[in-house]
Write an enzyme that holds these catalytic residues in place. Structure first.
Site, PDB file in Angstrom:
ATOM      1  N   TYR A  75      11.088  -1.789  -8.764  1.00 46.92           N
ATOM      2  CA  TYR A  75       9.753  -1.961  -9.324  1.00 46.92           C
ATOM      3  C   TYR A  75       8.655  -1.086  -8.724  1.00 46.92           C
ATOM      4  O   TYR A  75       7.884  -0.475  -9.442  1.00 46.92           O
ATOM      5  CB  TYR A  75       9.341  -3.429  -9.175  1.00 46.92           C
ATOM      6  N   CYS A  93       0.815  -1.208   0.000  1.00 45.15           N
ATOM      7  CA  CYS A  93       0.000   0.000   0.000  1.00 45.15           C
ATOM      8  C   CYS A  93       0.845   1.252   0.000  1.00 45.15           C
ATOM      9  O   CYS A  93       2.069   1.209  -0.050  1.00 45.15           O
ATOM     10  CB  CYS A  93      -0.942   0.008   1.197  1.00 45.15           C
ATOM     11  N   GLY A 105      -1.362   0.347  -4.836  1.00 40.57           N
ATOM     12  CA  GLY A 105      -2.471  -0.485  -4.391  1.00 40.57           C
ATOM     13  C   GLY A 105      -3.763  -0.063  -5.053  1.00 40.57           C
ATOM     14  O   GLY A 105      -4.074   1.124  -5.091  1.00 40.57           O
ATOM     15  N   ASN A 165       1.618   1.197   5.895  1.00 37.25           N
ATOM     16  CA  ASN A 165       2.233   0.580   4.728  1.00 37.25           C
ATOM     17  C   ASN A 165       3.282  -0.406   5.223  1.00 37.25           C
ATOM     18  O   ASN A 165       4.199  -0.017   5.939  1.00 37.25           O
ATOM     19  CB  ASN A 165       2.888   1.654   3.847  1.00 37.25           C
ATOM     20  N   GLY A 166       3.140  -1.677   4.862  1.00 33.22           N
ATOM     21  CA  GLY A 166       4.117  -2.667   5.266  1.00 33.22           C
ATOM     22  C   GLY A 166       3.460  -3.956   5.702  1.00 33.22           C
ATOM     23  O   GLY A 166       2.298  -4.223   5.398  1.00 33.22           O
TER      24      GLY A 166
END
Length: 463
Positions: free
Chosen positions: A247, A9, A35, A108-109
Site C-alpha cells: 500500500y 512519513c 504524509g 521515518n518510522g
C-alpha cells in the site's frame, strides 16, 4: 484500499548539489503520498536554515521561502503523525543547537520504547521541546562521546522499533536504518553529489541515478570525500514492512530492487490462482488496488475494467458526524461506472481491509449500480494484529478481521464472498528469500522487536 491506512512519513536528502532546497522540494513532492499533515526543509551553507509548516508541500513552500534556504546540502520531511500530536511543534525536520555543534534531523518510522526512554532521559535532566519520538535520539546522542558515527553506534541500539534517520551538519550528512530494515531508504548519485530518499520515485523526479539501498543496521556518512559506511546493533535482519509493498510505496518505486507495481500485479495473479470465482468483470479500488486487479484479471482470464473512478480533489470524510454523511463522502471520493457493472458478476480487488466500513460502502454502490454478484478479493492477508512501527492501526479493536472470519466479514460488508491472499502467496509475490524477508506482524502477530505497549488482548506490557 481507500482512505483507511496511513504511514508516518517520508525523508529526502541532497548533498553537494546546487539548488539543494529546490531539489528537496521536488523530492518531497514525489513523497507527498507518505504524509500530508506537515513538511519542512533544512539546508546548510555553513550554517543551518529551516522552513516548515502544516499542510501539503505546495502549500508550505513558495518561491520566496525556498530562495531563502540557501546551500548545497538539504534534508526534507513529509509527515503523517502516529506518535506526537499533529501540530507545528512536531513538524520535521528539527534543528538541535548546542555549544559544540548544530545539526538537523528527520525520521521515518516509530520508536516503540519511546515512553520508557523519554522518562529515563527526563529523570536524568533532559527537557523535551516536542512530543515527537524523533527528539529522543538527539538527547541520546548528546550523552555519547567520540565522532558522530561512534555516537550513533552507541545511541541507536537503545532505540527499539522502526527508523530511517537523516542528519545534516554544516558539511556532512548521515543516514541510519534500523536493524530490521522496516522502512525503506536508498542512495543515489546526482552529478558530483548524492541523494537519499524513502522511495526511489524521488530519484526519478530529480534525475538522480540509484546506487543502492541502505542496509538494515547501517550508518552512512557523506562528506567531501564521498560515502563511508558503518554498522550498529547485533541482531540484523532484513524485514521490510509488508505494507510498503502492498500500500504505502508508489507503484513506480522499487523496494529492494523489485518493482512495486510488478509485486502488486503478482499479488493479484497469486490471488486468482488461490481464489478464482466465476465472474464477468474484474475491477480494482483506486489507487493501490488497481495493479492487483489487473494481475487477477490476466491470470483468471476475466475482463478487467475501470469500474471505480476516484475523485482526486475530494476532501476527507472521517470528520462527518453521521453514517449517512459518511456514505455521501465515499460517493464523493469514488464513482461507479454503472455501464461496466450493470447485470454482471463483479470481482472487486482491494489491497487490504482494516475497519471494513469503506468496503461496505463500495459493495453497496456496486449493488445499487446493478451488479448481479459482488465477490471481494483482497491482495494481502487479513490484518488481525496492531502495528507499533508507524502504521496507524494500533489496537485490535479497530481491526475487523480480528473479530470476523471471511464468511462473517462478507455478511458485514454485504458481499457475496470475501477472500484474502495467503501469507505464503504474499511472500512469493514479494520474491522473499532468506536474505530479504518481510515484517508480517499485522497478519501473524510475529513482531520482529520487543513491544513496550499494551494490546487489547493482553493488559500487560510485552518486553
Amino acid at each position: 484500499m481507500f482512505n483507511s491506512i496511513n504511514e508516518e512519513c517520508g525523508v529526502f536528502g541532497v548533498f553537494n548539489c546546487e539548488n539543494a532546497s529546490e531539489l528537496t522540494y521536488f523530492g518531497l513532492q514525489s513523497l507527498q503520498h507518505r504524509g500530508q499533515e506537515g513538511c519542512g526543509i533544512v539546508t546548510s551553507n555553513g550554517s543551518l536554515h529551516i522552513h516548515k509548516g502544516e499542510g501539503l508541500v505546495s502549500k508550505v513552500f513558495d518561491r520566496d521561502n525556498i530562495a531563502k534556504l540557501t546551500g548545497d546540502h538539504a534534508i526534507g520531511h513529509v509527515r503523517y503523525s502516529t506518535t506526537g500530536e499533529s501540530q507545528l511543534l512536531n513538524v520535521q525536520p528539527f534543528i538541535f543547537r548546542s555549544f559544540e555543534e548544530d545539526f538537523g534531523l528527520c525520521h521515518n518510522g516509530n520508536i516503540v520504547n519511546a515512553d520508557e526512554l523519554r522518562l529515563e532521559l527526563e529523570n536524568t535532566g533532559s527537557i523535551f521541546q516536542t512530543t515527537s519520538d524523533s527528539e529522543i535520539i538527539a538527547h541520546l546522542l548528546k550523552r555519547q562521546s567520540g565522532d558522530f558515527t561512534s555516537r550513533l553506534q552507541a545511541a541507536l541500539p537503545k532505540l527499539v522499533g522502526a527508523f530511517a534517520f537523516l542528519f545534516i551538519f554544516e558539511e556532512e550528512m548521515y543516514a541510519a536504518l534500523d536493524p530490521n530494515g522496516l522502512r525503506p531508504l536508498s542512495l543515489a548519485k546526482l552529478g558530483d553529489g548524492y541523494v537519499l530518499s524513502s522511495e526511489t520515485c524521488g530519484f526519478t523526479l530529480v534525475d538522480a541515478e540509484y546506487i543502492r539501498d541502505i542496509n538494515p543496521g547501517e550508518i552512512i556518512k557523506i562528506d567531501k570525500d564521498g560515502v563511508t559506511s558503518a554498522t550498529f546493533g547485533t541482531k540484523i535482519q532484513n524485514k521490510m514492512c509488508a505494507m510498503e509493498y502492498i500500500y504505502f510505496s508508489r507503484p513506480d518505486s522499487y523496494l529492494r530492487q523489485d518493482s512495486v507495481y510488478k509485486v502488486r500485479e503478482q499479488t493479484g495473479r497469486y490471488l486468482a490462482k488461490q481464489a478464482k470465482c466465476e465472474a464477468d468483470v474484474v475491477i480494482g479500488v483506486p489507487d493501490s488496488g488497481l495493479p492487483a486487479a489487473r494481475g487477477y484479471a490476466k491470470e483468471a482470464g476475466i475482463i478487467y475494467e475501470q469500474g471505480l473512478l476516484k475523485n482526486k480533489y475530494s476532501g476527507r470524510t472521517f470528520i462527518q458526524p453521521t453514517n449517512e454523511l459518511r456514505k455521501l463522502g465515499i460517493k464523493l471520493k469514488l464513482t461507479v461506472v454503472e455501464e461496466l457493472v450493470r447485470g454482471k458478476r463483479v470481482v472487486v480487488i482491494d489491497d487490504s481491509i482494516v475497519r471494513g466500513f469503506t468496503m461496505q460502502k463500495i459493495v453497496d454502490m456496486l449493488w445499487s449500480a446493478g451488479a448481479v454478484s459482488v465477490d471481494v478479493k483482497i491482495a494481502s492477508p487479513a490484518i488481525v494484529k496492531p502495528c507499533f512501527y508507524g502504521v496507524d492501526f494500533s489496537t485490535e479493536a479497530e481491526l475487523i478481521s480480528n473479530k470476523m472470519d471471511p464468511v462473517q466479514l462478507a455478511e458485514f460488508i454485504h458481499a457475496t464472498s470475501v477472500d484474502f491472499l495467503s501469507v505464503e502467496n504474499l511472500q512469493a509475490a514479494c520474491n522473499t528469500d532468506s536474505s530479504k524477508e518481510l515484517c508480517l506482524a499485522c497478519f501473524t502477530g510475529d513482531y520482529p522487536t520487543k513491544l513496550y505497549k499494551d494490546t487489547d488482548s493482553a493488559n500487560t506490557v510485552i518486553k
